[in-house]
Design an enzyme around this catalytic site. Sequence first.
Site, PDB file in Angstrom:
ATOM      1  N   ASP A  12      11.094   9.674  -0.105  1.00 14.97           N
ATOM      2  CA  ASP A  12      10.065   8.787  -0.486  1.00 14.97           C
ATOM      3  C   ASP A  12       8.960   9.620  -1.055  1.00 14.97           C
ATOM      4  O   ASP A  12       8.856  10.757  -0.291  1.00 14.97           O
ATOM      5  CB  ASP A  12       9.800   7.615   0.351  1.00 14.97           C
ATOM      6  CG  ASP A  12       8.709   6.829  -0.063  1.00 14.97           C
ATOM      7  OD1 ASP A  12       8.697   6.384  -1.343  1.00 14.97           O
ATOM      8  OD2 ASP A  12       7.530   6.783   0.678  1.00 14.97           O
ATOM      9  N   ASP A  14       5.200   8.167  -1.884  1.00 12.55           N
ATOM     10  CA  ASP A  14       3.905   7.755  -1.376  1.00 12.55           C
ATOM     11  C   ASP A  14       4.040   7.132   0.088  1.00 12.55           C
ATOM     12  O   ASP A  14       4.983   6.676   0.610  1.00 12.55           O
ATOM     13  CB  ASP A  14       3.571   6.554  -2.265  1.00 12.55           C
ATOM     14  CG  ASP A  14       3.130   6.574  -3.448  1.00 12.55           C
ATOM     15  OD1 ASP A  14       2.185   7.759  -3.572  1.00 12.55           O
ATOM     16  OD2 ASP A  14       3.439   6.332  -4.373  1.00 12.55           O
TER      17      ASP A  14
END
Length: 219
Positions: A12, A14
């Site tokens: 991922d 953020d």
Amino acid sequence: MAKKQFDLLVFDWDGTLMDSTPTIVKCIQSAAKDLGLPVPADSAAAFVIGLSLPAAMQAVLPDADPRMHAKMVERYRFHYLTRDHELTLFTGVRDMLNDLSQQGYFLAVATGKSRVGLSRALHTANLTSVFDATRCADETFSKPHPAMLQEITRELGQDMRRTVMIGDTTHDLQMAKNAGAGGVAVEFGAHPAHELAEMAPLYSAKSIHDLHAWLNEYA
């Protein structure tokens, strides 16, 4: 070094590689304030991080007029674009990614960001060439749907059973489960450690250094 469990490591963005959770929370809250909508609490705003922007705005303000969700997206983007140049990678991310790449792992990103947003972030962080594949929420289904991982593995010719998703939210870990991939949590992003633990990840890292060490030892 022989790879033990995985050939493909999917991150991922953020809250996992980029230290952006507090900024995203403030931008969601500012968007709601601009439109005269109820301002969500920090925890509520943080929970929707990782979803596509339309899905996130619907989830964070489910009782708002649906027409306001699109306006929330517009105002969020305005606020985020005034602040994203201030964001930095978590300490150790660049060294970790370079090390894993040199060991021969395929590296990818699966993110709730838009393609324009991720391209901007990768360019600013000088990481564009590090990743073998990327998928964004405006190109396919939002997390926790398994499509991002399915598309990345197909693109790279990889086996889902030898793929691991690494993220800071339950959305990431649920996507991994839905796809049949492994899941590793990081505890320094959007969702609290106890919620991540409920998803039974293979490992839960307290820092990038911790994550790097685990991947070197067990991935």
